[in-house]
Structures are given as C-alpha cells and as structure tokens.
Design a protein around this motif. Structure first.
Motif, mmCIF file in Angstrom:
data_model
loop_
_atom_site.group_PDB
_atom_site.id
_atom_site.type_symbol
_atom_site.label_atom_id
_atom_site.label_comp_id
_atom_site.label_asym_id
_atom_site.label_seq_id
_atom_site.Cartn_x
_atom_site.Cartn_y
_atom_site.Cartn_z
ATOM 1 N N SER A 86 0.826 -1.213 0.000
ATOM 2 C CA SER A 86 0.000 0.000 0.000
ATOM 3 C C SER A 86 0.857 1.259 0.000
ATOM 4 C CB SER A 86 -0.949 0.015 1.201
ATOM 5 O OG SER A 86 -0.257 0.396 2.384
ATOM 6 N N LEU A 87 2.151 1.126 0.364
ATOM 7 C CA LEU A 87 3.048 2.282 0.353
ATOM 8 C C LEU A 87 3.693 2.493 -1.009
ATOM 9 C CD1 LEU A 87 4.685 1.873 3.870
ATOM 10 C CD2 LEU A 87 2.867 3.440 3.206
ATOM 11 N N VAL A 88 3.479 1.542 -1.919
ATOM 12 C CA VAL A 88 4.090 1.660 -3.249
ATOM 13 C C VAL A 88 3.636 2.931 -3.982
ATOM 14 C CG1 VAL A 88 4.108 0.606 -5.562
ATOM 15 C CG2 VAL A 88 4.689 -0.771 -3.559
ATOM 16 N N PRO A 89 2.327 3.297 -3.981
ATOM 17 C CA PRO A 89 1.953 4.530 -4.688
ATOM 18 C C PRO A 89 2.707 5.750 -4.166
ATOM 19 C CG PRO A 89 -0.018 3.266 -4.172
ATOM 20 C CD PRO A 89 1.127 2.588 -3.478
ATOM 21 N N PHE A 90 2.914 5.810 -2.845
ATOM 22 C CA PHE A 90 3.638 6.946 -2.274
ATOM 23 C C PHE A 90 5.089 6.991 -2.754
ATOM 24 C CE2 PHE A 90 6.562 8.143 1.208
ATOM 25 C CZ PHE A 90 6.374 9.516 1.146
ATOM 26 N N THR A 91 5.785 5.845 -2.651
ATOM 27 C CA THR A 91 7.197 5.851 -3.053
ATOM 28 C C THR A 91 7.338 6.029 -4.562
ATOM 29 O OG1 THR A 91 7.165 3.439 -3.111
ATOM 30 C CG2 THR A 91 8.033 4.454 -1.141
ATOM 31 N N THR A 92 6.368 5.514 -5.297
ATOM 32 C CA THR A 92 6.389 5.705 -6.755
ATOM 33 C C THR A 92 6.319 7.187 -7.084
ATOM 34 O OG1 THR A 92 5.238 3.599 -7.015
ATOM 35 C CG2 THR A 92 5.173 5.106 -8.883
ATOM 36 N N ALA A 93 5.406 7.896 -6.403
ATOM 37 C CA ALA A 93 5.235 9.325 -6.662
ATOM 38 C C ALA A 93 6.485 10.099 -6.266
ATOM 39 C CB ALA A 93 4.020 9.843 -5.887
ATOM 40 N N TRP A 94 7.067 9.728 -5.120
ATOM 41 C CA TRP A 94 8.250 10.459 -4.661
ATOM 42 C C TRP A 94 9.424 10.233 -5.604
ATOM 43 C CZ3 TRP A 94 11.687 9.613 0.258
ATOM 44 C CH2 TRP A 94 12.298 10.833 0.611
#
Lengths: 191, 191, 191, 191
Positions: A86-94
């Motif tokens: 679930s943290l993948v979208p965040f790290t992808t965006a960063w």
C-alpha cells in the motif's frame, strides 16, 4: 471459504493500489508534448510499479491456492504484505517527482524489499501446511529467496548510481515475469 | 477458476477507473450555474470516457467467456490492456482541462488506440485456443480490427480539427454500442 | 451468470462512490473543535449522500434479483444509473462547500432526479421480462414513481428555500428506508 | 445469498478505506531522509488505522458467518458501521497532520468508539437470530463490550496526554489481535 474472502480482499486492495497511482499524474501545465514529457520520470516510475503490483497479484494467486486451512497468522501475514504494497503509490510518486534522486530510489527499493520479505513469510507459513516432499518440490523457490537480496542491493547502490538500482530492480521483474512452472506443474492444473 | 479471478480483478480496476475520473471535477469557485458551466469540457470529456470504459467492460466480459485455459500470456496481455485503460482518467482530465486542445486530444486518441491494440492482442491469444471454424465465426471481428484505425485517424486529425477527432472517436463508440450478435449467438446463451 | 457480474461491477462502483466522498474532507486548518465544526455542512452533505447511495445499493440488489435474462439494454440502463450516481460525490462536495447555496442544492436534487429516472427505466425494462400479474404485484411501485416527483420539487424549491429542498429530499429517504415488503414477499425469500 | 453481497460490499468499502489513506501522504518537499521523517506522525497514524481496519475486516468476517437470515435491519446496522469506518481516513490524516494534538486525537478515539458501538449493535442483532445457548457461548464477548469503554477513556485522556490515549487505543488492538477462539470453536470450522 475464508481463503476466498482473503483473496477477494487482497485483489480489491491490489486493484486500488494499481489504479490510484495514476492520481499522481497531475494535469500538465501546458497543452503540448513538451508539457507532457515533463511527466516522463513519473510515468517510468508508474510503469515499474504497475509491473511489480501485477507480479504480486499473479504470484499471490498461485500462493493462496496452496492454502489448506486459513488461520489468523496467515491473515495477518497477508495484511503485512498488503501494508508494504500500500506504500508503493507513495514511493512511486516520490521517486518520479524527484527524477530518481538517491533517497527516494533507495526508499522505493526498501518498500519492495519489505514487501518481498513479507511475501517470503507468508510463503513459509503456507508451506508449513504441506508435507516435506511438497515443500521440497515447491518451497525452496529460489526466486522468493533471491528477490529480497536484489532489492537490498538496489537500496545500497542507490547512493552510487540510481541506474544500478534500477537495473537490479528490473532484473527481479524479469525473473518473475517468467512464470514459475514448478508450482503450476505441482498443482497439476497448468496454473 | 483463474479466469474468474482475472475477471474480478479487471472489473475492480475498471470500476475504480470509471469512478476516480470524477475526482477531477474540482468544486467550482462560484455557487451559480455559470461557475458550473465552466466545467463543461471536463464533463463532456468524462462522458466520453465513461462510455468507453463501459464498452470495454462489456466486451471484456464477452471475451473472457471464451477463455478455455488461463496462462501467463493471457494474464500479461490483460494487464497490458488495463495499463492503457488506467491512463484514461489522466488523459480525460488533460483533454477536458485544455478544452480539447490539439495535443491532449491527440493523446486521448493514442491511449484509446493503444488500448484497442492491446485488446486485439488479447483477442487473438484467446482465439488461438479455439479451432478454425469457431475462430472464423467469431474471430475476424471487423470491429476489433477497425477500431484501431479510427483511433489512429483521430490522432492525426487532432492537429487539423479536434471536432474531426471527436467525430471519429464517437463513431467507434456508436459501432460498439450495437451489441455483437455473433458472439452471443456462437456462445448460445444470448449474451 | 452475467447478472452476477453486473451486480459485482455495480457494487464495486457504489462502494467506491460512497468511500471517495470522504476525500472531500480536507484536513481542518486548526487543531480544535472550532476548526472541525467549519466542516459541518460538508459532513451533513456526506451523511445525506451516504444514505442515498446506501438506499440505491439495497434497492439495486432487490431489482437485479428479478432479472431473468441479461441483455445489452439492461447493461446500458444500469451504466446510465451508475453514471448519474457517479456524479453524487461532486455535487455533495459542491453543496457542502457552498453551505447549501441555492444552485448547488438544486444541482444535487437534479442528479438525484436523473438517478431516480434511470432507476425507473431499469425497473421498467426488468418488469418487461415478467408477466402482467407479477408486474401488477410488484411493478407499480409507488415509491419508484413518486421519488422523481419529490426530487423535481426539491430542484424547484431550492431557489425559495434550501430547507424545503432538504426536507423533500429527506422525505424520499424516509420513504425508502422502510423496506419494500411487496418485493420481498413476491420473491418469497424474505429479502 | 444476500449476506454474501453485503460481505462483498463491505469488503470493497474496507479495501478502499485502507488504501485511500495512503493518498494523504503528500510527496515530501525534499529528496532526503529528513524530508521523509517529517511524515513520521502521519505514518504512525496510518499504521494505527491500517491495523484497526484490518481487525474490523477480520472480525466482520467472523460475524457475518453467524448471520442466518438477512434483513433490512442488519443491512442498515452494517451501513452504520461502514459510515463510521469511512471517517477513519479523515481522522487519521488530521491526527497525523496535527502531530497528535489533543482534539484530533480525541476525535480519532471518538470515531473508533462510534465504530465499536455500531459493531456491538450489529453483533446484538445477529445474536438475536440464535438461541440462548449459542448466544451464551458466543455472545457475551467481553472484547466487544470492553472496546467501547477503552475508546471512551482514550477520548477523555487525550486532553491530559495523548500518550495515554494512544496507549489505551493500542491496548484494544492488542486485545483483538489475539484471535477469538470461542467463535472459531463454536462455528466448528477453525476459520
């Protein structure tokens, strides 16, 4: 029956993860190709994550087919895996927004590493429900063991060159994109 | 069983795609009809995309019913289709925000083109699982073959007039809104 | 089988609609109750919409149970209903943000009106699959016929007083919250 | 059959709730670990909520297995529970953004309290469908009764110290993370 519900819930979470990443693509400020190309690193980032979540969705399906009996341990190990994913979208965006700066790329590798380790835990817990010969045929999946090492290496190399990190991460994807014939054969249903 | 899960996952992704597009409608700045009408191009854009995703959902359902045996190739071709469709909310927002400027409209056509080509690949891969007579009855769907050509034309004409692009894209929608009787007949269940 | 997939897809869209409305609650600017109370109209707006989408979810379930044979017409009428409902988060946000100004409240009533009319169309199309006696027992649902009239009235009265609009809209909700015993009896399964 | 649909709808809503919370993690302004650590309180907040929604998902599953006959009352009690849980992403974001200020933390406890009370109502309504001996074996779940008290205490103590609130909330999580053997035994399926 309960494994079905866990499967359905996991599919729901994975489908949402894979789709909300797109919300990070803000509408470009101009109306020409130049404005679009500024989104380049975000799009590359998104392609990476789409492929990884796709791989997890596929492997997860194979894995849950091997569950004989649901219990609380499997449920929480599965939620641990979903937590990291679930943290993948965040790290992808960063990572995309930073145009592959060292720390965001290292974090991206770390989240994939924690996901892979959680997957390994889930894998081991499910193998325990089978006898040794089945586990021998299936369980010592070198891919499941090797992936975390590659992700770990990608975290370390991010501070040398994010190209090396990216290369290591791509290697893991390539490795998984070849379907795991052994599980399919052992299950006897071709997948 | 696996085709069911692929179907459920695809439905989830399509349901999310169709719904998150609405998040692009920012609350108007005034509280009158004039402020609402400023959203006009975004709403037209949304209606287009809602119809296309609806068409894909319907056709996809017909298509997956023809799957005899799931394999990794079908899964990845399906994910490729979902990848392109997942970009629809972004291009919808850009096209609407730009009030149908040439490049965003061309990109919109391109994403629909890539989706249609991916659908065609999935279609061909599934037809391979059937014998020639079934494929002859079903497979040479002129709609599946024609749609990419119309989308390609819409990309090119966007720089002449986006009204022509829009017209070509609408033509494809009209073409698909007529249900494909042949598949329904061949499946013998009326759809 | 196809009605099942339409049901699953509709459930997915309704679940997303009901949940993404919460994304409109921006984090308050202060860290006290006063800052939270500024969100009051948005929260009231959200409660309204949560109840309406909940009612649609419930009624939709009853309705789809009466489908004998899926076809393209039902699918597109269902998508038309989902289209109008997909606009509920937007109108909810606008109505709340405007603190129930006339036009946003009128638009809210209009979207509910169009949803109710679409539901009525779907209802009629499904009744056509049954004989006259069943339709007589079920079909002339006064609720389905009356709801659009109330919504229409709520649109008109928004420019006199949004309290009257709100009252009319609440009346429809109250009307539906009493479960429709006739359908449950006719289906013979208690619901 | 209807309980299945309620279960599927609830799973969908819970999957969306758990995933959209991540959208609150805005991309950090710098590209280093320092910029990431500024997100610390939001991440802690998210971990809390992920665990609570996970617990609800698991318990909800056990609970719905005990439903003998669906009716409107159960459906609306279930929607009431989902309503309170749908506010979790908002309170999670506020609590995290405020770095655990008193009021946001109190609100967080209140939303969990209202969720727990709604769960208790649903629990009681389902127990009514069973005879007294079953209810005696299952129904007087001390966890279901105790959780609201802990949440209530966490609301009150937030104005003394949010560390105490946090501790009380963590206690509830720990209490639930131990699976409820009695239900599993009574259902006789270990699941």
């Amino acid at each position: 029956m309960k494994a079905n519900r866990m499967e359905a819930f996991s599919d729901g979470v994975l489908a949402i993860i894979i789709t909300i990443m797109v919300l990070e693509f803000k509408v470009p400020e101009g109306h020409n190709w130049h404005a679009l190309f500024a989104l380049g690193p975000k799009i590359v980032s998104y392609i990476f994550s789409f492929v990884y979540v796709g791989i997890y969705w596929n492997n997860h399906h194979h894995l849950l087919h091997m569950v004989r009996k649901m219990n609380g341990q499997l449920m929480w190990l599965n939620l641990l895996l979903l937590f990291w994913l679930s943290l993948v979208p965040f790290t992808t965006a960063w990572m995309g927004e930073s145009r592959f700066a060292a720390t965001p790329t290292a974090l991206y590798g770390m989240i994939l590493l924690f996901s892979a380790v959680s997957y390994r835990f889930l894998h081991l817990a499910i193998l325990k429900q089978h006898d040794a010969s089945f586990a021998a045929a299936i369980g010592n999946g070198w891919k499941v063991k090797l992936s975390p090492l590659f992700y770990l290496a990608s975290v370390g190399t991010a501070y040398i060159s994010t190209w090396i990190s990216g290369f290591l991460i791509v290697l893991v994807a390539v490795m998984w994109l070849v379907p795991d014939k052994r599980i399919e054969h052992a299950m006897g249903d071709g997948g």
